[in-house]
Design a protein around this motif. Structure first.
Motif, short mmCIF file in Angstrom:
data_model
loop_
_atom_site.label_atom_id
_atom_site.label_comp_id
_atom_site.label_asym_id
_atom_site.label_seq_id
_atom_site.Cartn_x
_atom_site.Cartn_y
_atom_site.Cartn_z
N ASP A 14 -25.34 -49.70 -36.61
CA ASP A 14 -26.60 -50.45 -36.53
C ASP A 14 -27.48 -49.74 -35.53
O ASP A 14 -27.04 -48.81 -34.86
N GLU A 15 -28.72 -50.17 -35.44
CA GLU A 15 -29.69 -49.45 -34.62
C GLU A 15 -29.31 -49.41 -33.14
O GLU A 15 -29.41 -48.36 -32.50
N ALA A 16 -28.90 -50.57 -32.62
CA ALA A 16 -28.55 -50.61 -31.19
C ALA A 16 -27.40 -49.66 -30.89
O ALA A 16 -27.44 -48.90 -29.91
N THR A 17 -26.39 -49.69 -31.74
CA THR A 17 -25.23 -48.81 -31.54
C THR A 17 -25.65 -47.35 -31.62
O THR A 17 -25.17 -46.51 -30.84
N ALA A 18 -26.56 -47.03 -32.54
CA ALA A 18 -27.00 -45.65 -32.69
C ALA A 18 -27.77 -45.18 -31.45
O ALA A 18 -27.58 -44.05 -30.98
N ILE A 19 -28.63 -46.04 -30.92
CA ILE A 19 -29.36 -45.67 -29.70
C ILE A 19 -28.37 -45.40 -28.57
O ILE A 19 -28.45 -44.38 -27.87
N LEU A 20 -27.41 -46.30 -28.41
CA LEU A 20 -26.43 -46.16 -27.32
C LEU A 20 -25.52 -44.95 -27.53
O LEU A 20 -25.17 -44.26 -26.57
N ALA A 21 -25.12 -44.71 -28.77
CA ALA A 21 -24.25 -43.55 -29.04
C ALA A 21 -24.98 -42.26 -28.68
O ALA A 21 -24.40 -41.34 -28.10
N GLY A 22 -26.28 -42.19 -29.00
CA GLY A 22 -27.07 -41.02 -28.61
C GLY A 22 -27.13 -40.89 -27.10
O GLY A 22 -26.90 -39.81 -26.54
N ASP A 23 -27.43 -41.99 -26.41
CA ASP A 23 -27.50 -41.96 -24.95
C ASP A 23 -26.18 -41.48 -24.35
O ASP A 23 -26.16 -40.67 -23.41
N ALA A 24 -25.08 -41.98 -24.89
CA ALA A 24 -23.77 -41.64 -24.32
C ALA A 24 -23.40 -40.19 -24.60
O ALA A 24 -22.78 -39.53 -23.76
N LEU A 25 -23.78 -39.67 -25.77
CA LEU A 25 -23.50 -38.25 -26.06
C LEU A 25 -24.32 -37.33 -25.17
O LEU A 25 -23.83 -36.30 -24.69
N LEU A 26 -25.57 -37.69 -24.96
CA LEU A 26 -26.43 -36.92 -24.06
C LEU A 26 -25.81 -36.88 -22.67
O LEU A 26 -25.69 -35.82 -22.04
N THR A 27 -25.39 -38.03 -22.19
CA THR A 27 -24.78 -38.12 -20.86
C THR A 27 -23.49 -37.31 -20.78
O THR A 27 -23.24 -36.58 -19.82
N ARG A 28 -22.67 -37.43 -21.81
CA ARG A 28 -21.39 -36.72 -21.84
C ARG A 28 -21.60 -35.20 -21.85
O ARG A 28 -20.81 -34.46 -21.25
N ALA A 29 -22.66 -34.75 -22.52
CA ALA A 29 -22.94 -33.32 -22.57
C ALA A 29 -23.14 -32.76 -21.16
O ALA A 29 -22.59 -31.70 -20.81
N PHE A 30 -23.89 -33.47 -20.34
CA PHE A 30 -24.11 -33.01 -18.96
C PHE A 30 -22.83 -33.12 -18.12
O PHE A 30 -22.53 -32.26 -17.31
N GLU A 31 -22.11 -34.21 -18.34
CA GLU A 31 -20.88 -34.44 -17.58
C GLU A 31 -19.88 -33.30 -17.81
O GLU A 31 -19.28 -32.78 -16.86
N ILE A 32 -19.73 -32.91 -19.06
CA ILE A 32 -18.78 -31.83 -19.39
C ILE A 32 -19.15 -30.54 -18.67
O ILE A 32 -18.29 -29.86 -18.12
N LEU A 33 -20.44 -30.22 -18.66
CA LEU A 33 -20.87 -28.98 -17.99
C LEU A 33 -20.51 -28.99 -16.51
O LEU A 33 -20.18 -27.95 -15.94
N ALA A 34 -20.58 -30.17 -15.89
CA ALA A 34 -20.35 -30.26 -14.44
C ALA A 34 -18.87 -30.31 -14.09
O ALA A 34 -18.51 -30.16 -12.92
N GLU A 35 -18.01 -30.54 -15.07
CA GLU A 35 -16.58 -30.65 -14.78
C GLU A 35 -15.99 -29.30 -14.39
O GLU A 35 -16.33 -28.27 -15.00
N PRO A 36 -15.09 -29.29 -13.39
CA PRO A 36 -14.53 -28.02 -12.89
C PRO A 36 -13.88 -27.17 -13.99
O PRO A 36 -13.89 -25.94 -13.89
N GLU A 37 -13.34 -27.80 -15.03
CA GLU A 37 -12.69 -27.03 -16.10
C GLU A 37 -13.67 -26.11 -16.83
O GLU A 37 -13.24 -25.17 -17.51
N THR A 38 -14.96 -26.38 -16.73
CA THR A 38 -15.93 -25.58 -17.48
C THR A 38 -16.10 -24.18 -16.90
O THR A 38 -16.28 -23.21 -17.63
N HIS A 39 -16.05 -24.07 -15.57
CA HIS A 39 -16.12 -22.75 -14.92
C HIS A 39 -15.68 -22.92 -13.48
O HIS A 39 -15.98 -23.93 -12.86
N ALA A 40 -15.00 -21.90 -12.95
CA ALA A 40 -14.49 -22.01 -11.58
C ALA A 40 -15.62 -22.06 -10.56
O ALA A 40 -15.48 -22.65 -9.49
N ASP A 41 -16.75 -21.44 -10.88
CA ASP A 41 -17.84 -21.32 -9.91
C ASP A 41 -18.86 -22.46 -10.11
O ASP A 41 -19.53 -22.53 -11.15
#
Lengths: 292, 292
Positions: free
Chosen positions: A104-131
């Motif tokens: 539904d629309e609300a779920t789609a808006i939230l799923a987009g928001d959460a994917l956007l947030t997760r994308a940044f989170e993954i980049l910042a996680e130490p496993e992504t690069h040692a430096d």
């Protein structure tokens, strides 16, 4: 080439599956929607650009695949939000019901928001690069490419410009913001991960710029010539909406010639790289010949 | 206390104004909407928590104010999206028309997306802290607090749980996700910026946890007792919707006592800090006594 892309797509799909585990509880619908849209398939062009560029600079595959997954999640969020009734109001994406049609629309808006947030989170996680300086640069560049001065701004531009006269300069700027910036980021991220020298990074950026523009011209050609079944989404939408595209401005023949010229130019940017850049050379030709 | 908060709010408003410059062109509507919602006022509680915690650990004000602005942009994005017709369908926010009422739905969705993106971008910028490891940690913690396992998940939980029986455990978990995590982040970010020792950071986290819960209980009390003019948004919405809240579960008197107990407990977490923590002590009392 198709095999190389399919194998890379399988790897990034497995990584996204791992990075987006299901969760039980009242909020489980959110995770279902995030996984539905992310794992629904697609060419995985952006992840392929990340891992192929990273390969040139000797980046560890486990780093590159995480950044590839992050970029694809960000791309997926943008598709979910662009498909919403208040935006392009699409029912079909990658051959399946769009997120708001399936959920539904609300779920789609939230799923987009959460994917956007997760994308940044993954980049910042130490496993992504040692430096951490590398991780910060990845976050910063993704923000610039995808925010108000990049992809989101491009979508606003597209909505606002619907009924206006658009010339080549405006259409080029629009598409550069809407799709070019994220394609550019995908290549640049591979160079950042490998701490590429400045000159090499500039070559990669120039390659990505030409490729992004060629990609969009081909997209416009497919919108005119493709059929919905092959593309997995509605065809002829731009023409129906009376929107200016590279094809409406240049005509089919000149648009095709322009895309071909840009792809040649993109490949020429890679001259200083050895055969490790062959995947980038091949994907440029794929972009020109793709049917969906 | 009101003076301290007003002066801090003015500082964060000026910083957000600086970090969100207007842009001309067809996409200018996006920047107007971002600025409209961000600069529309509000208590600026989260920014105040960032700068007040940062003060304890001797963080430079220019670092703290950037993180404060980032948190408030993230909070503003969540308000814009929560107010959308597909979600809570609100017309009024901070005493003004909500973003989609002032502009339109598509612009509101994009303005939220762009503010979310900008919040992460600001954290990753070198100006935020000299040490990239600190900036990465800020990005990572914000992602966790605001994503599918935090704020966005809480909003999904709230939508999904609308017609179900909710007990104290469920309401506490819901509110912890929906508002508690970001309040917790606001305090923790101040400690991260100051590279606080582990023990001190744990005290700050415990303080923020109690404060966040007290904040939400007071919010539920205001929804029952407040009036729309004073609050700048609709009142009585939860009761009208038959939603379980701390007040519906505990009754007004017990809810008020619980909030008061939590605020005392929050203040007691700060015992090991000297008078530099007085702003955090004072804001806890403010949370209990606020009328909007």
């Amino acid at each position: 080439m198709k095999e190389a892309m399919a194998s890379a797509a399988a790897a990034v799909n497995a990584e996204m599956d791992r990075l987006l585990p299901m969760v039980d509880g009242p909020e489980s619908r959110l995770f279902e929607a995030m996984r539905y849209s992310t794992l629904a398939g697609g060419k995985r062009l952006r992840p392929f650009l990340v891992t192929s560029t990273a390969r040139i600079f000797g980046v560890s595959p486990s780093s590159a695949i995480r950044v590839a997954a992050s970029v694809e999640m960000l791309h997926t969020y943008s598709l979910i939000h662009d498909d919403l009734p208040a935006m392009d109001d699409d029912d079909l994406r990658r051959g399946m019901p769009t997120c708001h049609r399936k959920f539904d629309e609300a779920t789609a808006i939230l799923a987009g928001d959460a994917l956007l947030t997760r994308a940044f989170e993954i980049l910042a996680e130490p496993e992504t690069h040692a430096d951490p300086a590398v991780r910060c640069e990845l976050v910063l560049l993704l923000g610039r490419a995808s925010g108000a001065h990049g992809m989101v701004g491009g979508q606003m531009f597209d909505l606002a410009a619907k009924d206006e006269e658009m010339d080549m300069h405006a259409v080029t700027r629009l598409q550069q913001m809407k799709t070019g910036r994220l394609i550019g980021y995908s290549c640049e991220a591979g160079a950042v991960l490998g701490k590429a020298p400045r000159q090499a990074r500039a070559h990669v950026q120039a390659y990505a710029h030409d490729l992004g523009l060629a990609f969009q011209i081909v997209d416009d050609l497919l919108d005119v010539e493709g059929d919905a079944a092959e593309m997995g989404k509605a065809a002829g939408k731009d023409a129906d909406a009376g929107k200016a595209t590279f094809v409406s401005l240049l005509g089919v023949e000149r648009a095709r010639a322009q895309a071909s010229m840009l792809v040649d130019q993109a490949v020429s940017r890679l001259e200083s790289f050895d055969e490790k850049a062959d995947l980038l050379r091949d994907v440029a030709k794929f972009v020109l010949e793709r049917r969906n």
